[in-house]
Each structure stands twice: as structure tokens, then as C-alpha cells.
Design an enzyme around this catalytic site. Structure first.
Site, PDB file in Angstrom:
ATOM      1  N   LYS A  49     -10.444   5.568 -18.159  1.00 12.28           N
ATOM      2  CA  LYS A  49     -11.070   5.981 -19.246  1.00 12.28           C
ATOM      3  C   LYS A  49      -9.925   5.926 -20.437  1.00 12.28           C
ATOM      4  O   LYS A  49      -9.781   4.800 -21.043  1.00 12.28           O
ATOM      5  CB  LYS A  49     -11.579   7.478 -19.339  1.00 12.28           C
ATOM      6  N   ASP A 104      -9.880  18.296 -13.011  1.00 16.21           N
ATOM      7  CA  ASP A 104      -9.844  16.742 -13.536  1.00 16.21           C
ATOM      8  C   ASP A 104      -9.765  16.712 -15.216  1.00 16.21           C
ATOM      9  O   ASP A 104     -10.744  17.182 -15.671  1.00 16.21           O
ATOM     10  CB  ASP A 104     -11.482  16.014 -13.311  1.00 16.21           C
ATOM     11  N   ARG A 134       0.960  -1.127   0.124  1.00 13.60           N
ATOM     12  CA  ARG A 134       0.085   0.100   0.053  1.00 13.60           C
ATOM     13  C   ARG A 134       0.910   1.237   0.128  1.00 13.60           C
ATOM     14  O   ARG A 134       0.539   2.268  -0.466  1.00 13.60           O
ATOM     15  CB  ARG A 134      -0.988   0.104   1.340  1.00 13.60           C
ATOM     16  N   TYR A 179     -18.512  15.882 -13.466  1.00 13.21           N
ATOM     17  CA  TYR A 179     -18.909  14.295 -13.449  1.00 13.21           C
ATOM     18  C   TYR A 179     -19.700  14.186 -12.231  1.00 13.21           C
ATOM     19  O   TYR A 179     -19.448  14.820 -10.948  1.00 13.21           O
ATOM     20  CB  TYR A 179     -17.121  13.665 -13.190  1.00 13.21           C
TER      21      TYR A 179
HETATM   22  C1  LIG Z   1     -15.101   8.227 -15.113  1.00 12.23           C
HETATM   23  C2  LIG Z   1     -14.811   9.847 -14.525  1.00 12.23           C
HETATM   24  C3  LIG Z   1     -14.705   9.865 -13.314  1.00 12.23           C
HETATM   25  C4  LIG Z   1     -14.608   8.892 -12.140  1.00 12.23           C
HETATM   26  O1  LIG Z   1     -13.565   7.725 -12.335  1.00 12.23           O
HETATM   27  P1  LIG Z   1     -14.019   6.140 -11.975  1.00 12.23           P
HETATM   28  O2  LIG Z   1     -12.433   5.640 -12.423  1.00 12.23           O
HETATM   29  O3  LIG Z   1     -14.902   5.897 -12.324  1.00 12.23           O
HETATM   30  O4  LIG Z   1     -13.776   6.357 -10.338  1.00 12.23           O
HETATM   31  C5  LIG Z   1     -14.053  11.088 -12.739  1.00 12.23           C
HETATM   32  N1  LIG Z   1     -14.179  12.222 -13.735  1.00 12.23           N
HETATM   33  C6  LIG Z   1     -14.643  12.004 -14.944  1.00 12.23           C
HETATM   34  C7  LIG Z   1     -14.407  13.130 -15.866  1.00 12.23           C
HETATM   35  C8  LIG Z   1     -14.924  10.840 -15.455  1.00 12.23           C
HETATM   36  O5  LIG Z   1     -15.331  10.483 -16.686  1.00 12.23           O
END
Ligand SMILES: *Cc1c(COP(=O)(O)O)cnc(C)c1O
Length: 396
Positions: free
Chosen positions: A208, A183, A58, A111
Site C-alpha cells: 500500500k 497492522d 531465502r 482487513y
Molecule cells: C492490503 C492489506 C493487507 C494485506 O496485504 P497484501 O500485501 O495484500 O497481502 C493487510 N492489512 C491491511 C490493512 C491491508 O490494507
């Protein structure tokens, strides 16, 4: 390694564990599944020192560190932490940087789960979160407070594909003494490196585009060594680190990220143009199109491509939208984005439990709005699939 004088019961714990390593020069790195490494000397215990670095999984793991180094390289950041999901990255970053009484100013378009994290969890900790329209810097200026600790945004906002002027936003936030958290999942470092535009931290859902194959859940936080040091110890305590196996897969995916993602950007642009010309489509949201309100800003900020996400509006008829989805052959309806195959989503359905139909309409999520995550297929095959399926909207 077995011991002749010992019992089978003990020896089976050792047999086969004699390290066959190092096998010199493997073409790909091995997976270090070990949750612990043998400490050779009591003086090595200090895990913060380089010698004892890998003592517990961890805290640090070579596969996870490999991903962190690759993300830092792509974002031109000093240091990264790799998390078990995008949400783990967002919650770790935000929770480690706020205290009770602080304020977070966030873009109104984010999101969905990020908004839920802010509204459900941070509220309980007495952290105030307010939202404003980040496409309008006057609205940002008016919403900043003396106790604003974090300004939080995405650069391309879902599902209307709005573009945020990150340079102007960073300037305003910093003048107010706030940190800027971005983000950048939709944009990826191939479109923009937010740290070069004043962001203090850049966060990704690696699930993604980095992963790109819809088979790994992961996230990352990147920033200066100084700021990451503040986050690191909370990251260890919150426990949202990525496991070695997924880390290994992620690094493998990152090797081909540019090949996939640049094609996906290009496909998004071409799909946008083709849909705009279709008689059944009312309008398309994509930053290179003439009708996009921040077209010039996008051209300046995102010269290499405006991402692989777009949306378009058809007739507000739920049954016909459903029929359209069924009629598509290649393109599938998925609750994710960023994979190598093109997918669609329906925002009004995705958010129908969180918002009333009136609220959804006010946010631009009408029944006829469809979101596309462009994949890497041959563009002509994709356009043909959309065109044939759009005929369900033909007036009788
Ligand atoms: C999918 C997504 C998240 C969350 O990510 P996870 O891997 O599903 O926890 C956060 N921000 C954006 C813009 C996303 O598309």
C-alpha cells in the site's frame, strides 16, 4: 572468466561472470539476484554468523535487508523482516507466536483476509479467535481470557475509519500477559509509530503506502530483537520472503514515501470536508470531522494526519452508486489502496460473498457506503471530479 583447456559447454557457465564489482560508489544499490553466495571456507558455513550471512537468498539478501533497515528506521524498531505480501507478514507473525490452546483477541473490524486467516487456518490448529469492539475498552477487558496470547488490531479500521486507543489497549493486553500485534498499514509510520504506544510488533502491507505505486506486493514485521528472533526461524520455514527485484523497487519507493503520503493525508482531509458539504452526501467518516466519535482520540494519537482513507455514504441505491463510479473521470474503482492516484472501493460489493446483506448492514456497510483512498493529485481537480459525479444522486 573462461578456461582455455575446457570445453565451450563448461565455459559458457562461466563466461561473463567475472565480477565487475565493486563499481565504487553507485548512486543506487545494485540488485543482488543471486540465490546463493559462494562459501569461501567450511568455517564460514554458519549462516547465523556475520561472515556467512549471505549464503542463501531465502535466509538473507542485501536488497531485502535494505528494505528491512528502512522499515525499522521509520518505525523506530530494532529489527524487521520483509515478506512477500502483507498476508505473508501477518501469517508468519501470528503462526510463529501461537500454539494449540491459545486464544487471540481481535478487533471485530479488520482487513477481511486477516479474519479469514484467523477463522479458517488458525481454527484448524486449535487456536481460538474471538472478536470484540476495540473502540470500547470495557468490551476488550471483558473479552480477554487467561489463555489470550495475542491481542490483534489495526489502528484505523476499515471501512468506517474507526480509531483504536492503542495506548489503553496495550496496557490492558500486557496486564493480561498478551502480546500486542498492530497492522498499521492504513496509518503508516508517518502518522504513528505503534511500538512507541506499547505494541510488541508492527506489521505492514508494504503493497500500500510504502510501495505507493500499485506495482509491488510486499509486507513487513517489526519489533524487538528478542521477539523477532522467535519469528525469524519460522519465517525461514514458511518461506514468505520478498524477492530481490521487488525489494529493490520497494526501497526506491520508500525514498519518496513522505512526499507522497503526507500529501495524500492532506488530500484525504480536504476531500472529507468537501464531501461533507455536498448535498448528495449523507455523512463522511474521517477522524478530523466534528461528527467522528473518536475525534479527540485521533487528534491525540495522530497529530500529523489521520491517514489517507475515508468513507462516505450516499443514497443506498446500487445502480446509482454504479453510475457514480462510471461518471468519475480521474478517480477509479480499485481493489487496493495507498497508490499515488485516488481510488474508490465499494465495501458492500467486496464482502458480498462473505456476509449476508443483513450482516453487512449491521457492520455499517450499506449499499451507499463508498470508501476512498486519497492520492496525490491537485486537490481542486479531485474535488471537482467527485462533485460532478455526485450529481447522479440528484432527485428527479
Ligand atoms: C492490503 C492489506 C493487507 C494485506 O496485504 P497484501 O500485501 O495484500 O497481502 C493487510 N492489512 C491491511 C490493512 C491491508 O490494507
Amino acid at each position: 572468466m573462461v578456461f582455455n583447456e575446457l570445453t565451450r559447454e563448461t565455459n559458457i557457465l562461466y563466461a561473463g561472470s567475472e565480477s565487475k564489482l565493486p563499481i565504487e560508489h553507485p548512486e543506487t544499490p545494485p540488485i543482488y539476484h543471486s540465490t546463493a553466495n559462494i562459501i569461501q571456507d567450511m568455517d564460514d558455513y554458519d549462516f547465523a554468523s556475520t561472515g556467512g550471512k549471505y549464503y542463501y537468498c531465502r535466509t538473507a539478501n542485501p536488497n531485502r535487508d535494505g528494505v528491512a533497515d528502512a522499515v525499522s528506521y521509520l518505525e523506530k524498531g530494532e529489527q524487521s523482516l520483509v515478506c512477500a505480501s502483507g498476508m505473508a507478514a501477518i501469517s508468519t507473525a501470528v503462526l510463529s507466536l501461537v500454539k494449540a490452546g491459545d486464544h487471540i483477541l481481535a478487533n471485530r473490524s479488520l482487513y477481511g483476509e486477516t479474519i479469514e486467516l484467523f477463522d479458517n487456518i488458525l481454527k484448524k490448529l486449535n487456536v481460538e479467535v474471538t472478536y470484540s469492539d476495540f473502540t470500547d475498552m470495557n468490551s476488550v477487558r471483558a473479552a480477554l481470557q487467561p489463555n489470550t496470547a495475542i491481542v490483534y488490531t489495526e489502528i484505523i479500521a476499515n471501512p468506517l475509519i474507526e480509531v483504536v486507543d492503542i495506548d489503553a489497549l496495550s496496557e490492558l493486553a500486557h496486564a493480561n500477559g498478551a502480546l500486542v500485534l498492530v497492522d498499521s498499514t492504513f496509518t503508516t509510520p508517518l502518522a504513528i509509530r505503534p511500538l512507541e504506544h506499547g505494541a510488541d510488533l508492527v506489521i505492514h502491507s508494504l503493497t500500500k503506502y510504502f510501495g505507493g505505486h500499485s506495482d509491488i506486493t510486499a509486507g513487513s514485521i517489526t519489533g524487538s530483537k528478542k521477539l523477532m528472533k522467535k519469528i525469524y526461524f519460522d519465517y525461514l520455514l514458511l518461506g514468505g520472503c520478498l524477492d530481490p527485484n521487488s525489494s529493490w523497487l520497494m526501497l526506491r519507493s520508500i525514498r519518496t514515501m513522505e512526499l507522497r503520503v503526507m500529501k495524500q493525508f492532506e488530500n484525504a482531509k480536504k476531500i472529507a470536508e468537501a464531501l461533507q458539504d455536498d448535498p448528495h452526501v449523507r455523512y463522511v467518516n474521517y477522524p478530523t470531522l466534528a461528527n467522528h466519535p473518536q475525534r479527540e482520540l485521533a487528534a491525540k494519537l495522530l497529530p500529523n494526519g489521520c491517514g489517507a482513507m475515508l468513507s462516505f455514504r450516499v443514497e443506498d441505491d446500487r445502480a446509482k452508486v454504479n453510475a457514480f463510479m462510471h461518471k468519475l473521470n480521474l478517480v477509479k474503482y480499485l481493489g487496493t489502496l495507498g497508490g499515488y492516484r485516488t481510488s474508490i472501493a465499494h465495501p458492500a460489493t467486496a464482502f458480498r460473498n462473505e456476509f449476508t446483506p443483513e450482516q453487512l448492514k449491521a457492520m455499517g456497510m450499506e449499499e451507499g457506503l463508498i470508501r476512498i483512498s486519497a492520492g496525490a493529485e491537485a486537490i481542486d481537480d479531485l474535488i471537482a471530479d467527485f462533485k460532478q459525479a455526485l450529481t447522479v444522486f440528484k432527485k428527479a
